[in-house]
Every structure is written in structure tokens, then in C-alpha cells.
Design an enzyme around this catalytic site. Structure first.
Site, short mmCIF file in Angstrom:
data_model
loop_
_atom_site.label_atom_id
_atom_site.label_comp_id
_atom_site.label_asym_id
_atom_site.label_seq_id
_atom_site.Cartn_x
_atom_site.Cartn_y
_atom_site.Cartn_z
N TYR A 166 -47.74 22.18 -54.28
CA TYR A 166 -48.86 21.24 -54.34
C TYR A 166 -48.66 20.24 -55.48
O TYR A 166 -48.73 19.03 -55.29
CB TYR A 166 -50.17 22.00 -54.53
CG TYR A 166 -51.34 21.11 -54.92
CD1 TYR A 166 -51.78 20.10 -54.06
CD2 TYR A 166 -51.99 21.28 -56.14
CE1 TYR A 166 -52.84 19.28 -54.42
CE2 TYR A 166 -53.05 20.47 -56.50
CZ TYR A 166 -53.48 19.47 -55.63
OH TYR A 166 -54.51 18.65 -55.99
N ALA A 167 -48.38 20.76 -56.67
CA ALA A 167 -48.17 19.88 -57.82
C ALA A 167 -46.97 18.97 -57.60
O ALA A 167 -47.01 17.77 -57.89
CB ALA A 167 -47.97 20.72 -59.08
#
Length: 337
Positions: A152-153
């Protein structure tokens, strides 16, 4: 003023669209209604927006070829707020493909739509998770972001990088803003405040990761929306036409692009947040203490220097006030006695 908001049925997208509409703007809300969490809640948000005459709904996925190009052609937006994304730190361990589709392919499609239909200012949502393994606090926009802890990051860092490249190549004024733990009415059911409220009222135990000692820079939704709108009035200049506003400025040397934190700069321990929630609910929680799961960080802390320089203030709603507002909304929405 015409605005296009991707993710308009999401938590932040709904609040931002509602504020724009209340100001008399025309808003095209683009959302695919993914089933990552309760779709009916998302439908309710769009029904809330449909009460305004200036709202137009487009139901489509970011990654669907041509969908964004068609939406841009019809809306002719002055401003674009790109909020749609596959969210969630822990979910990226379960379904990584959804992050590639929505956050990478979807953002690429959005940037191509902006290229075909230039806008006054492109606003791109990112996340404090992009700071990853950084340990120096507070997190500053000029810090290197090269140690993402989850896909996600990583996908949001890629979103920022893609937006920068289009800003450089096609002179698109672009601001990427990193959220810090947003909460408030109409919030996401997968986030701690919503989950804790639901379980405490049901008499069920809550799982407290980091054993309550983890700290988060909580940001109330109204403060966040206010900051986004104020930033939208400050498009980054072309390199030949402007200079950084100070040492904290992340303004690119080669593009009309800037990265800005949106947070209050006041980290709060998770156990203190739970105590404030217990006070608002009038009930005590049964806590099950657990270690941090993979991908989570011990602390987030936003530097607010650049935000304050650009818009004159930072998020300031006290956590107790924001939690009380969420609880009031939750009780009304779910008819809790």
C-alpha cells in the site's frame, strides 16, 4: 467552479465533495463502489451528495479503459481531487493485486485524462504510510521516502512519483498531500475508531495493537477538508516562475509539483484515544493487547511547518471533540440507544 473528485463515495471524498457543493461548485463524483468495505455506506454517502443540484455521479472503476477520459470530457473540471485508491495497510498483505489495479493503473489512467484535459490544479491524495521505516520525527516532506513497509505504502509513493513526472512533462500544477490517520463522521468501517465503537457497543472485546503504546497523529475530517481546499488555492509554480517558500518547502526543482503533510503534529497514544472513546460512549472497553502486525509503525508525527506556511494554520480539532462527533453520527446512523 467545476471539480472532479475520484473516490467521492469514500470517507474523505464524500466530505470534500459535500463542502465543495455547499460552496456552489459543480462536482462530478467518480467512484467504482468497491466492496473492500460496506458498499451500502458508500451508497448512502452518494445519496447524501445527490441532495445538491450541482452533483453528478459517475460509477466506474479507475482502471477501466476510457472511463476517466469520458468523465473528464463531460465534466470539463477546473480542479481535480484524486482520492480514489485501494486503501488499507493490512489488506495489502491479503490482496496485493487490488493495489496494483487501483493505485497504479488507475492513477496512470487519471494522469492521461489530465493530460488530455488540462486543469488548473491537480490534487493527489497520498498517505503518512509513505514515510515507512523513517524514524526521525516529525516526518518532513523533504525526508527521503525509500523504505515503504507495505505494498500500500509503495503504491502511494509510486502515485506521487507518477504525478511528479506528468507535472514535469506537461506542466500540470500538482500538489500531493499525505494524510495522517483521518477520523470523524461517515468514517471507514475498517479503521480503529469505527471498529472499536462497534465492538464496545456490542459488548465485545477490542484488539489493541502495539499494546496501546502506538501513537498516531489523528486528523479530524473537517480539518483535513479545510486544508485540502486551502491548498487547492495554492498551485505550485513552474520552476521558472517561483521559488520555495522556505527551507521546509518540498517544491520540485523541475516541475510545478509539491508534497504537503496534512496532520496536526500532535501524536496521541492509542490507549488515550480509547479512553476518550469510552468517555463519549459511556462504556468501558475490554481490551486484548496485541503486538503490532507486519507493516504497522510505532509512531506517526507530521511536521506542519510547510502546511502552516502555505495556508496559515494546521488541523486543530481536539481529539475528544472529534470522537464525540463521530460517536453522535454513529449512534444516529446505526440507531444505537
Amino acid at each position: 467552479m467545476r471539480a472532479l473528485v475520484t473516490g467521492s463515495a469514500g470517507f474523505v471524498g464524500h466530505a470534500l465533495s459535500r463542502r465543495l457543493l455547499s460552496r456552489g461548485c459543480r462536482v462530478t463524483g467518480f467512484d467504482g463502489f468497491s466492496d473492500y468495505y460496506d458498499v451500502e455506506l458508500k451508497r448512502m454517502r452518494h445519496r447524501d451528495l445527490a441532495r445538491f443540484d450541482g452533483f453528478t455521479e459517475v460509477e466506474a472503476q479507475l482502471q477501466t479503459p476510457g472511463a476517466l477520459i469520458d468523465a473528464f470530457a463531460a465534466a470539463k473540471p477546473d480542479l481535480v481531487f484524486h482520492l480514489a485508491a485501494q486503501a488499507g495497510v493490512r489488506y495489502s498483505l491479503i490482496n496485493p493485486g487490488s493495489y496494483v489495479d487501483a493505485n497504479l493503473v488507475g492513477t496512470a489512467n487519471l494522469l492521461e485524462a489530465v493530460r488530455a484535459h488540462p486543469v488548473r490544479h491537480l490534487m493527489v491524495a497520498s498517505t503518512s504510510s509513505a514515510y515507512g521505516g523513517n524514524t526521525q520525527m516529525p516526518f518532513r516532506e523533504t525526508d527521503r521516502s525509500v523504505t515503504p513497509l507495505t505494498l500500500y505504502a509503495a503504491s502511494k509513493i509510486a502515485t506521487e512519483a507518477m504525478a511528479h513526472s506528468y507535472a514535469h512533462l506537461f506542466s500540470v500544477p500538482t500538489t500531493a498531500f499525505r494524510f495522517f490517520t483521518v477520523y470523524g463522521p461517515w468514517g471507514r468501517p475498517d479503521m480503529a475508531l469505527f471498529l472499536f465503537t462497534q465492538k464496545i457497543l456490542a459488548g465485545e472485546p477490542i484488539e489493541v495493537f502495539g499494546e496501546g503504546a502506538a501513537e498516531r497523529d489523528f486528523t479530524y475530517i473537517d480539518d483535513l477538508v479545510d486544508a485540502i481546499l486551502r491548498l487547492s488555492e495554492c498551485p505550485p509554480p513552474l520552476p521558472s516562475q517561483g521559488a520555495p517558500v522556505g527551507e521546509a518547502d518540498s517544491l520540485s526543482d523541475v516541475a510545478p509539483y509539491r508534497l504537503v503533510n496534512i496532520g496536526g503534529g500532535r501524536p496521541v497514544r492509542l490507549d488515550a484515544m480509547i479512553a476518550a472513546l469510552e468517555m463519549s460512549l459511556g462504556r468501558k472497553a475490554h481490551r486484548i493487547l496485541k503486538p503490532l502486525p507486519p507493516g504497522d509503525v510505532v509512531r506517526t508525527h507530521a511536521s506542519t511547518e510547510l502546511l502552516e506556511t502555505l495556508i496559515g494554520h494546521v488541523p486543530e480539532t481536539p481529539l475528544e471533540t472529534g470522537i464525540a462527533a463521530f460517536v453522535a453520527w454513529y449512534r444516529e446512523h446505526y440507531r444505537d440507544a
